[in-house]
Design an enzyme around this catalytic site. Sequence first.
Site, mmCIF file in Angstrom:
data_model
loop_
_atom_site.group_PDB
_atom_site.id
_atom_site.type_symbol
_atom_site.label_atom_id
_atom_site.label_comp_id
_atom_site.label_asym_id
_atom_site.label_seq_id
_atom_site.Cartn_x
_atom_site.Cartn_y
_atom_site.Cartn_z
ATOM 1 N N GLN A 155 -3.827 -1.131 10.082
ATOM 2 C CA GLN A 155 -3.886 -2.473 9.490
ATOM 3 C C GLN A 155 -4.452 -3.479 10.500
ATOM 4 O OE1 GLN A 155 -3.302 -3.127 6.285
ATOM 5 N NE2 GLN A 155 -3.692 -5.303 6.484
ATOM 6 N N LYS A 207 0.839 -1.200 0.000
ATOM 7 C CA LYS A 207 0.000 0.000 0.000
ATOM 8 C C LYS A 207 0.877 1.255 0.000
ATOM 9 C CE LYS A 207 -3.769 -2.360 2.457
ATOM 10 N NZ LYS A 207 -4.419 -2.599 3.771
ATOM 11 N N ASP A 220 -10.589 3.254 4.989
ATOM 12 C CA ASP A 220 -11.036 1.852 4.954
ATOM 13 C C ASP A 220 -12.560 1.754 4.917
ATOM 14 O OD1 ASP A 220 -9.028 -0.146 4.906
ATOM 15 O OD2 ASP A 220 -8.459 0.323 6.976
HETATM 16 N N1 GUN Z 1 -6.766 -6.457 6.981
HETATM 17 C C1 GUN Z 1 -7.248 -7.217 5.969
HETATM 18 N N2 GUN Z 1 -7.898 -6.442 5.072
HETATM 19 C C2 GUN Z 1 -7.818 -5.173 5.530
HETATM 20 C C3 GUN Z 1 -8.280 -3.925 5.030
HETATM 21 O O1 GUN Z 1 -8.944 -3.815 3.983
HETATM 22 N N3 GUN Z 1 -7.972 -2.841 5.782
HETATM 23 C C4 GUN Z 1 -7.269 -2.929 6.939
HETATM 24 N N4 GUN Z 1 -7.045 -1.800 7.613
HETATM 25 N N5 GUN Z 1 -6.826 -4.064 7.429
HETATM 26 C C5 GUN Z 1 -7.100 -5.185 6.717
#
Ligand code: GUN
Length: 296
Positions: free
Chosen positions: A98, A54, A121
Amino acid sequence: MAASIIDGRAIADAIRGEVRQASDRLTSTRGITPGLAFILVGENPASQAYVRMKGKGCEEAGFYSVTERLHESVSEGEVLRMIDRFNLDPRIHGILVQLPLPPHIREARVIRAIDFKKDVDGFHPVNVGRLVIGRPCLRPCTPLGIQELLIRSGIETAGRHVVVIGRSNIVGKPVANLLLQKGKGANAVVTVVHSAAGDLSRFTLQADILIAAMGRARFVTAGMVKEGAAVIDVGINRISDPTAKSGYRIVGDVDYDGVCPKAGHITPVPGGVGPMTIAMLLGNTLSAAAGTLYDD
Ligand code: GUN
């Protein structure tokens, strides 16, 4: 006849190009460079890899980004204070914590602490609520990526039956809500099935569009799929593979080789939904930086 393969990498690349252009325009017209803050707690290798990818996506889009890596033993209070700092930082338009978090940190408390206008998110209760009632908001990246794959592959959703397998807050529930809304790339008739549903084939065989998001390797077999259906595989499962250098291999929730001859369209794993998630995260960060979503 074999399914048409949906190339998520190519579609994601196109979106990333569009985001880059729009971001450059935002910078030249309004002096704003989109900024995204990542908070990573602990050493989970998958989480580390996702955050790295990311961050690289941000760099390529010309965004400002910072990654804060915190020790597994960090207190909830420290995470909340860090979120507050980013909430107040005008260079930061998006905050991504995350998941998963260690068990001593309450996920719901952390998500609620993020300014919902920076919640790229789309997990904050304000954004979840606004998605459900059909108001503009930041929406979860993987569901948005699925919708965009369908739109850009010319797969009609209006009036068609979408069956979602899995009811997670990250994929299953939000993708169902997204595709249910009125509007472009939506207006579908949606069924959500899950582990308590018993024999899933009763439902999945009715799907014009089948979305597999329950996190079980190669669970969806050809016998569960209607001839010509579009099959969207959200799974990322590690299975052991002694022939691979790493000793493992990534497979989806769909038995790709078995389902391919029966489906009309199919997304591969890797190279399907995965790359779209990052592209949509960049799109969300751009929207948050432009600041036009919450006018009402
Ligand atoms: N862990 C797995 N998928 C995601 C996501 O889309 N966002 C975040 N913040 N953590 C994750």
